[in-house]
Design an enzyme around this catalytic site. Structure first.
Site, PDB file in Angstrom:
ATOM      1  N   ASP A 188      36.157 -38.683  38.180  1.00 38.30           N
ATOM      2  CA  ASP A 188      35.183 -39.583  38.818  1.00 38.30           C
ATOM      3  C   ASP A 188      34.119 -39.895  37.773  1.00 38.30           C
ATOM      4  OD1 ASP A 188      33.825 -41.119  40.644  1.00 38.30           O
ATOM      5  OD2 ASP A 188      32.902 -39.428  41.685  1.00 38.30           O
ATOM      6  N   ASN A 193      27.424 -38.784  37.077  1.00 39.98           N
ATOM      7  CA  ASN A 193      28.095 -37.500  36.941  1.00 39.98           C
ATOM      8  C   ASN A 193      27.976 -36.923  35.538  1.00 39.98           C
ATOM      9  OD1 ASN A 193      28.873 -37.205  39.602  1.00 39.98           O
ATOM     10  ND2 ASN A 193      30.803 -38.278  39.313  1.00 39.98           N
ATOM     11  N   ASP A 206      30.215 -32.652  39.266  1.00 39.82           N
ATOM     12  CA  ASP A 206      31.078 -33.249  40.308  1.00 39.82           C
ATOM     13  C   ASP A 206      32.473 -33.531  39.767  1.00 39.82           C
ATOM     14  OD1 ASP A 206      29.098 -33.037  42.151  1.00 39.82           O
ATOM     15  OD2 ASP A 206      28.479 -35.134  42.071  1.00 39.82           O
TER      16      ASP A 206
END
EC number: 2.7.1.95
Length: 262
Positions: A188, A193, A206
């Site tokens: 992701d 992030n 994450d």
């Protein structure tokens, strides 16, 4: 919001005097808390309902352990599954998300750091202890999400807005890649992030969708996020800094489309 008794009991095993504060951000499926000790040390606690149909915190836990010592990531304090939910506690990285710096530093510098960080991750030597993200399983999950009405089709990329949900899935299958360039991926790879502190990479967060799969899983989402936030020519800077002379446009289209189903 106060933490529940069972969560408090778990924290008491690892911390003495501490306070907890609920914070926003992160995974939409998880509750986030900041745990602060008397020594002014801070930790992040994630609480999430355990489900066979979601990315579980156990995947974050496994990926953080594998990456520890290889690239900067939070240090794990504990992972526990209690009845119907999971808890993951880790150190809080110092700094801000790369997204935070959008209006504070030059755009080209942001893109360079975005590309350099991804290259660092993709350059890791992979082995059979790393989590594997099987593409066919992810496509099956996309089908499940479609059939279960779990997708927000009001928030599609512009090029996908003229298709029906079923047409999008048919298109997805028709452009599925036949070859893979396996690396350890983030899963992701978005600006929020990545944590930076004083222009230095503080760490990746994450990472529950991460693991061994085609590098274009990350490249495609990076390209999408650059297009969504900056001028189109910034994508070329990303390619150059990452070291991608001939980007595979079919794979980029495929992985962007696959992400629409999540």
């Amino acid at each position: 919001m106060d933490i529940s008794k069972d969560v408090k009991n778990q924290l008491d095993k690892y911390f003495g005097n501490y306070t907890t504060t609920q914070i926003s951000g992160g995974s939409t499926n998880a509750e986030l808390f900041r745990v602060t000790t008397d020594e002014s040390k801070s930790f992040i606690l994630k609480k999430q309902i355990y489900s066979n149909h979601n990315v579980n915190l156990k995947y974050d836990y496994q990926n953080y352990l594998w990456l520890d010592g290889k690239v900067p990531v939070p240090k794990i304090i504990f992972y526990e599954q209690l009845s119907d939910f999971e808890l993951l506690c880790m150190t809080e990285l110092q700094g801000k998300t790369l997204e935070y710096y959008f209006d504070k530093i030059e755009t080209e510098e942001i893109i360079k750091q975005y590309a350099i960080s991804l290259k660092k991750l993709h350059s890791l030597k992979i082995d059979n202890t790393a989590l594997v993200q099987h593409l066919d399983l992810k496509i099956s999950k996309a089908r499940f999400n479609l059939d279960s009405g779990l997708i927000d089709f009001t928030d599609l990329q512009p090029e996908n807005q003229t298709y029906s949900p079923e047409e999008l899935f048919v298109k997805l299958l028709s452009i599925k890649p036949s070859d893979y360039e396996l690396v350890f991926t983030h899963g992701d790879y978005c600006f929020d992030n990545l944590i930076f502190d004083n222009h230095n990479l503080s760490g990746f967060i994450d990472i529950g969708n991460g693991g061994i799969t085609d590098k274009y899983q990350d490249i495609a989402l990076a390209v999408r996020n650059i297009r969504d936030n900056f001028r189109p020519e910034m994508v070329d800077i990303f390619y150059k800094v990452y070291g991608l002379d001939k980007p595979n446009k079919n794979k980029i289209e495929f992985y962007i489309l696959l992400d629409e189903f999540f």
